[in-house]
Design a protein around this motif. Structure first.
Motif, PDB file in Angstrom:
ATOM      1  N   ARG A  96     -30.741   4.041  -1.278  1.00  0.00           N
ATOM      2  CA  ARG A  96     -29.755   2.960  -1.144  1.00  0.00           C
ATOM      3  C   ARG A  96     -29.360   2.348  -2.486  1.00  0.00           C
ATOM      4  N   THR A  99     -26.411   3.571  -6.139  1.00  0.00           N
ATOM      5  CA  THR A  99     -25.095   3.138  -6.632  1.00  0.00           C
ATOM      6  C   THR A  99     -25.215   1.848  -7.442  1.00  0.00           C
ATOM      7  N   SER A 158     -23.462   5.753  -1.361  1.00  0.00           N
ATOM      8  CA  SER A 158     -24.703   5.863  -2.117  1.00  0.00           C
ATOM      9  C   SER A 158     -25.431   7.165  -1.764  1.00  0.00           C
ATOM     10  N   TYR A 162     -26.118   9.928  -4.565  1.00  0.00           N
ATOM     11  CA  TYR A 162     -27.520  10.282  -4.872  1.00  0.00           C
ATOM     12  C   TYR A 162     -27.719  11.790  -4.700  1.00  0.00           C
TER      13      TYR A 162
END
Ligand SMILES: Cc1cc2nc3c(=O)[nH]c(=O)nc-3n(C[C@H](O)[C@H](O)[C@H](O)COP(=O)(O)OP(=O)(O)OC[C@H]3O[C@@H](n4cnc5c(N)ncnc54)[C@H](O)[C@@H]3O)c2cc1C
Length: 451
Positions: A96, A99, A158, A162
């Motif tokens: 999470r 970002t 995100s 990722y």
């Protein structure tokens, strides 16, 4: 005494009691050393008896070349800071924060922060197993449940970022709305993702480490606040830690005072900010008892700053509900306090109402079920949301481990051993910590320019 000290001063002497403190009132550590005479000297003085102080002291004492004469000073009861008052999660970030940390720091450090948290979960598990610590440790699955459209957009972004950056996706399961509703028991879920985390009894874990430290020779002095630190002027350039009960001289001082670090370290003024958080104990109804207990822990995510954490303890079925600072309609002044003697009834009402709305199968409560009590604790927030660790600039022999941003259980087991290595002469590259945790002149200067 506290009022004459630089802000934020000392923690309140008699805080309210958390679920963890209420169930460890028998511990003889609580007031340990509060009436004993202080020794005049030590090899190391650790200030603060929370998880950071306890584990740093343990790592120093158990190192082959480590110091023997380690003193710990605690302003109030042992482990009565955030560690003894948290919401019981040891929960690494799955992806999470990627970002946000990429923007706030950079993508490389964001990746390292997340990897470090995943490592910490394994370090906590291994430590508890190795030392056979009874602390209700539950290595379990956890859900972030998506409760708002904005959060859904953010989290999808995100997740993709990722993944694209090569992040470790193993063990992360993404559930669309339909599957999330079924798996999480939350009919209004817009989605969810699942990964591995843990819940634990933080006070039992911290107290067990303090006991290990005692067996290795550490002396703990509770109700003994450090009120100032002065240069000894002796040939070894040692430090004198002053307390209302006497002074101790040592070459090494470790500040493990989290939210209160700035009181003794002027360089952290406006850099580590005390902010209050709140949690609640709830007794389950039949719909959440026995075979109907929640199988996972949760974070119910309405937005990045508005969320509720939920753990249901396997050992007794009790639920612990944690709250965030983003409660709609509540001014930030409610959270900008270092007062953990009381909890806020409006936050309590919002948290319980939300929980029952989200878990709509909660059912009617009989006497003895439902909310039992709430409590608060003080977090140490930093402007870049990562802690300050390492040698304090311009104060040779003083070290800091503070500013865990409400997330210490997922960071301290990597940070405290790292700090101990540095104290014993190692370098940052000998540790597992992301470089961005390091306290440096440059970082302090850069952050001081931010509001
Ligand atoms: C309500 C709440 C819920 C939370 N939930 C979670 C969670 O679920 N998961 C998670 O990872 N984290 C959570 N946290 C955060 C987590 O508890 C902290 O990050 C962590 O405990 C920090 O540990 P620490 O040892 O650095 O600080 P602390 O545990 O705060 O220890 C600092 C100690 O220093 C002492 N001290 C301060 N000044 C002085 C002085 N001048 N002299 C002597 N002693 C002094 C204090 O009394 C205190 O005992 C939560 C926190 C709160 C309050």
């Amino acid at each position: 005494m506290s009022d004459s000290l630089p802000s934020p001063g000392l923690p309140a002497p008699r805080p309210c009691l958390s679920i963890w403190q209420r169930s460890t009132r028998h511990s003889t550590l609580l007031n340990e050393g509060s009436a004993s005479e202080l020794p005049p000297t030590a090899d190391v003085i650790v200030i603060g008896s929370g998880m950071s102080g306890a584990l740093t002291a343990f790592e120093l004492l158990s190192a082959p070349n480590g110091p023997k004469n380690v003193i710990m000073l605690e302003a109030r009861e042992a482990c009565s800071g955030a560690t003894g008052r948290n919401a019981g999660h040891c929960r690494p970030d799955a992806f999470r924060g990627f970002t946000a940390f990429s923007k706030r720091i950079n993508p490389e450090q964001a990746m390292k922060i997340i990897a470090h948290e995943k490592l910490v979960l394994q370090l906590v598990k291994a430590f508890i197993q190795k030392h056979d610590i009874d602390c209700d440790f539950d290595y379990c699955q956890t859900f972030d449940v998506v409760m708002g459209d904005d959060f859904l957009q953010y989290i999808k972004g995100s997740f993709d970022a990722y993944k694209e950056a090569g992040g470790d996706m193993s063990g992360i399961t993404w559930l669309d709305a339909e599957n999330a509703k079924k798996a999480t028991r939350v009919p209004s879920a817009l989605g969810a993702y699942e990964w591995t985390a843990a819940s634990l009894h933080p006070a039992k874990l911290c107290q067990a480490i303090l006991e290990l430290n005692k067996s290795l020779g550490m002396k703990l002095f509770t109700h003994t606040p450090a009120v100032s630190i002065t240069a000894s002027g002796n040939a070894n350039n040692e430090w004198v830690v002053n307390t209302p009960r006497g002074n101790i001289t040592a070459p090494i001082v470790v500040h493990a005072t989290n939210a209160f670090a700035a009181t003794l370290l002027p360089c952290l003024h406006s850099q580590v900010r005390p902010v209050r958080a709140q949690a609640h104990k709830v007794i389950p109804t039949p719909a959440f008892s026995g075979p109907n207990m929640l199988t996972h822990t949760y974070s119910l995510r309405f937005s990045l700053t508005h969320f509720y954490s939920v753990i249901q303890r396997k050992v007794d079925g009790v639920l612990v509900l944690g709250t965030s600072r983003g409660v709609p309609g509540m001014g930030q002044e409610v959270f900008e306090t270092k007062d953990d003697t009381v909890h806020n009834p409006v936050i309590e009402e919002d948290c319980l109402a939300n929980f029952k709305q989200v878990f709509s199968d909660w059912g009617e409560e009989v006497q003895g079920e439902g909310h039992e009590f709430g409590w608060t604790g003080i977090l140490g927030l930093t402007k870049d949301a990562v802690p300050f660790i390492g040698p304090v600039p311009s104060l040779p022999g003083q070290f800091v481990i503070a500013g865990f941003n409400g997330h210490g259980m997922a960071r301290i087991f990597g940070s405290a051993p790292g700090l101990a290595k540095i104290i014993l002469g190692g370098s940052w590259s000998d540790t597992t910590m992301p470089e961005c945790f390091q306290i440096t002149e440059e970082r302090l200067e850069r952050l001081s320019a931010l509001v």
